[in-house]
Motif scaffolding. Structure first.
Motif, PDB file in Angstrom:
ATOM      1  N   ASP A   1      37.410 -55.596 -35.896  1.00  0.00           N
ATOM      2  CA  ASP A   1      37.727 -54.820 -37.088  1.00  0.00           C
ATOM      3  C   ASP A   1      38.389 -55.698 -38.151  1.00  0.00           C
ATOM      4  OD1 ASP A   1      40.379 -55.143 -36.322  1.00  0.00           O
ATOM      5  OD2 ASP A   1      40.717 -53.044 -35.849  1.00  0.00           O
ATOM      6  N   LEU A   2      38.570 -55.140 -39.339  1.00  0.00           N
ATOM      7  CA  LEU A   2      39.096 -55.873 -40.476  1.00  0.00           C
ATOM      8  C   LEU A   2      40.494 -56.411 -40.213  1.00  0.00           C
ATOM      9  CD1 LEU A   2      38.596 -56.790 -43.346  1.00  0.00           C
ATOM     10  CD2 LEU A   2      39.563 -54.640 -44.124  1.00  0.00           C
ATOM     11  N   LYS A   3      41.330 -55.645 -39.541  1.00  0.00           N
ATOM     12  CA  LYS A   3      42.698 -56.073 -39.251  1.00  0.00           C
ATOM     13  C   LYS A   3      42.700 -57.346 -38.392  1.00  0.00           C
ATOM     14  CE  LYS A   3      47.109 -54.892 -39.408  1.00  0.00           C
ATOM     15  NZ  LYS A   3      47.869 -54.918 -40.619  1.00  0.00           N
ATOM     16  N   GLU A   4      41.820 -57.380 -37.395  1.00  0.00           N
ATOM     17  CA  GLU A   4      41.721 -58.567 -36.548  1.00  0.00           C
ATOM     18  C   GLU A   4      41.244 -59.779 -37.351  1.00  0.00           C
ATOM     19  OE1 GLU A   4      40.431 -57.289 -32.159  1.00  0.00           O
ATOM     20  OE2 GLU A   4      39.186 -56.372 -33.720  1.00  0.00           O
ATOM     21  N   ILE A   5      40.297 -59.560 -38.257  1.00  0.00           N
ATOM     22  CA  ILE A   5      39.799 -60.655 -39.087  1.00  0.00           C
ATOM     23  C   ILE A   5      40.906 -61.169 -40.002  1.00  0.00           C
ATOM     24  CG2 ILE A   5      38.166 -61.265 -40.922  1.00  0.00           C
ATOM     25  CD1 ILE A   5      36.236 -59.212 -39.640  1.00  0.00           C
ATOM     26  N   GLN A   6      41.657 -60.261 -40.620  1.00  0.00           N
ATOM     27  CA  GLN A   6      42.755 -60.671 -41.496  1.00  0.00           C
ATOM     28  C   GLN A   6      43.810 -61.449 -40.719  1.00  0.00           C
ATOM     29  OE1 GLN A   6      43.787 -56.812 -43.092  1.00  0.00           O
ATOM     30  NE2 GLN A   6      42.618 -57.174 -44.959  1.00  0.00           N
TER      31      GLN A   6
ATOM     32  N   LYS B   1      35.313 -71.288 -35.689  1.00  0.00           N
ATOM     33  CA  LYS B   1      34.092 -70.485 -35.624  1.00  0.00           C
ATOM     34  C   LYS B   1      34.253 -69.494 -34.491  1.00  0.00           C
ATOM     35  CE  LYS B   1      30.869 -73.854 -37.442  1.00  0.00           C
ATOM     36  NZ  LYS B   1      29.601 -74.552 -37.232  1.00  0.00           N
ATOM     37  N   LEU B   2      33.837 -68.243 -34.748  1.00  0.00           N
ATOM     38  CA  LEU B   2      33.950 -67.186 -33.751  1.00  0.00           C
ATOM     39  C   LEU B   2      32.676 -66.361 -33.778  1.00  0.00           C
ATOM     40  CD1 LEU B   2      35.735 -65.519 -31.773  1.00  0.00           C
ATOM     41  CD2 LEU B   2      36.489 -64.232 -33.747  1.00  0.00           C
ATOM     42  N   GLU B   3      32.086 -66.139 -32.599  1.00  0.00           N
ATOM     43  CA  GLU B   3      30.900 -65.297 -32.467  1.00  0.00           C
ATOM     44  C   GLU B   3      31.165 -64.251 -31.406  1.00  0.00           C
ATOM     45  OE1 GLU B   3      26.984 -66.987 -32.066  1.00  0.00           O
ATOM     46  OE2 GLU B   3      27.656 -68.830 -33.039  1.00  0.00           O
ATOM     47  N   THR B   4      31.010 -62.980 -31.807  1.00  0.00           N
ATOM     48  CA  THR B   4      31.111 -61.885 -30.846  1.00  0.00           C
ATOM     49  C   THR B   4      30.000 -60.907 -31.148  1.00  0.00           C
ATOM     50  OG1 THR B   4      32.614 -60.669 -32.279  1.00  0.00           O
ATOM     51  CG2 THR B   4      33.632 -62.051 -30.605  1.00  0.00           C
ATOM     52  N   GLY B   5      29.073 -60.745 -30.241  1.00  0.00           N
ATOM     53  CA  GLY B   5      27.966 -59.805 -30.445  1.00  0.00           C
ATOM     54  C   GLY B   5      27.161 -60.156 -31.675  1.00  0.00           C
TER      55      GLY B   5
ATOM     56  N   GLU C   1      44.518 -79.280 -49.262  1.00  0.00           N
ATOM     57  CA  GLU C   1      45.497 -79.162 -50.344  1.00  0.00           C
ATOM     58  C   GLU C   1      46.399 -77.940 -50.184  1.00  0.00           C
ATOM     59  OE1 GLU C   1      41.976 -79.101 -51.733  1.00  0.00           O
ATOM     60  OE2 GLU C   1      42.035 -81.217 -51.230  1.00  0.00           O
ATOM     61  N   GLY C   2      45.815 -76.748 -50.361  1.00  0.00           N
ATOM     62  CA  GLY C   2      46.614 -75.533 -50.358  1.00  0.00           C
ATOM     63  C   GLY C   2      46.428 -74.706 -49.112  1.00  0.00           C
ATOM     64  N   ASN C   3      45.677 -75.205 -48.160  1.00  0.00           N
ATOM     65  CA  ASN C   3      45.387 -74.447 -46.943  1.00  0.00           C
ATOM     66  C   ASN C   3      44.754 -73.102 -47.255  1.00  0.00           C
ATOM     67  OD1 ASN C   3      45.600 -75.706 -44.537  1.00  0.00           O
ATOM     68  ND2 ASN C   3      47.451 -74.651 -43.868  1.00  0.00           N
ATOM     69  N   THR C   4      43.942 -73.052 -48.330  1.00  0.00           N
ATOM     70  CA  THR C   4      43.257 -71.825 -48.704  1.00  0.00           C
ATOM     71  C   THR C   4      42.010 -71.683 -47.851  1.00  0.00           C
ATOM     72  OG1 THR C   4      44.002 -72.161 -50.958  1.00  0.00           O
ATOM     73  CG2 THR C   4      42.264 -70.535 -50.625  1.00  0.00           C
ATOM     74  N   PRO C   5      41.870 -70.586 -47.130  1.00  0.00           N
ATOM     75  CA  PRO C   5      40.709 -70.456 -46.247  1.00  0.00           C
ATOM     76  C   PRO C   5      39.423 -70.167 -47.011  1.00  0.00           C
ATOM     77  CG  PRO C   5      42.070 -68.498 -46.116  1.00  0.00           C
ATOM     78  CD  PRO C   5      42.797 -69.476 -46.999  1.00  0.00           C
ATOM     79  N   ASP C   6      38.342 -70.737 -46.517  1.00  0.00           N
ATOM     80  CA  ASP C   6      36.993 -70.447 -46.986  1.00  0.00           C
ATOM     81  C   ASP C   6      36.356 -69.656 -45.854  1.00  0.00           C
ATOM     82  OD1 ASP C   6      34.473 -70.419 -48.098  1.00  0.00           O
ATOM     83  OD2 ASP C   6      33.981 -72.442 -47.426  1.00  0.00           O
ATOM     84  N   ILE C   7      36.100 -68.373 -46.073  1.00  0.00           N
ATOM     85  CA  ILE C   7      35.687 -67.485 -44.992  1.00  0.00           C
ATOM     86  C   ILE C   7      34.205 -67.188 -45.096  1.00  0.00           C
ATOM     87  CG2 ILE C   7      36.039 -65.218 -43.951  1.00  0.00           C
ATOM     88  CD1 ILE C   7      38.775 -65.779 -45.898  1.00  0.00           C
TER      89      ILE C   7
END
Length: 158
Positions: A2-7, A22-26, A37-43
């Protein structure tokens, strides 16, 4: 997942100093890359199910569901149609940074007109209108993250 887990996963990766996860589930595949630099995630988020714009009639004030969707329609908003995000991603009002927005408040739209773009997994998905009318309100800021089923626009169908 769910979204909470992703966040929570995004926050964890951002704070850990890891360059990529990297994460794969189903049928869900997620890749999170951070810059040094800023530790900004690229999702990158992939869901194998096809998506289509979600449209619903606003009948009553919506319950507060998510912090990214602080939309509490007033009583006069009941006559408007809400166009919602069909996917999780980043909302863009323009086709390119140097171009003008697809629509503005007051724009008249027709069925099939492109309203915005939602980027998911480096794919830019054009969100088309399923109704004709006039844009009354744009509910999301440009370049903001959006959730599945999050209200994006209010349209007056009359």
């Amino acid at each position: 997942m769910d979204l909470k887990e992703i966040q929570n996963l995004i926050k964890f990766v951002s704070n850990s100093g890891v360059a990529e996860v990297k994460l794969e589930t189903g049928d869900v595949k997620i890749t999170i890359r951070t810059t040094l630099e800023g530790n900004t995630p690229d999702i990158t988020y992939v869901q194998s199910a096809p998506v289509a714009p979600v449209i619903s009639q606003v009948a009553a004030p919506a319950p507060a569901a998510a912090p990214l969707a602080p939309v509490a329609p007033a009583a006069d908003d009941a006559k408007y149609i809400t166009i919602k995000s069909p996917m999780i991603g980043t909302f863009y009002r323009k086709p390119a940074p140097d171009k003008s927005p697809f629509v503005e408040v007051g724009s008249t739209i027709g069925k099939g007109d492109v309203l915005c773009v939602v980027e998911a997994m480096k794919l830019f998905n054009e969100i088309e209108s399923e109704v004709s009318g006039k844009i009354v309100k744009i509910l999301v800021d440009d370049m903001s993250p959006v959730e599945f089923d999050q209200p994006l626009f209010l349209v007056d169908p009359s």
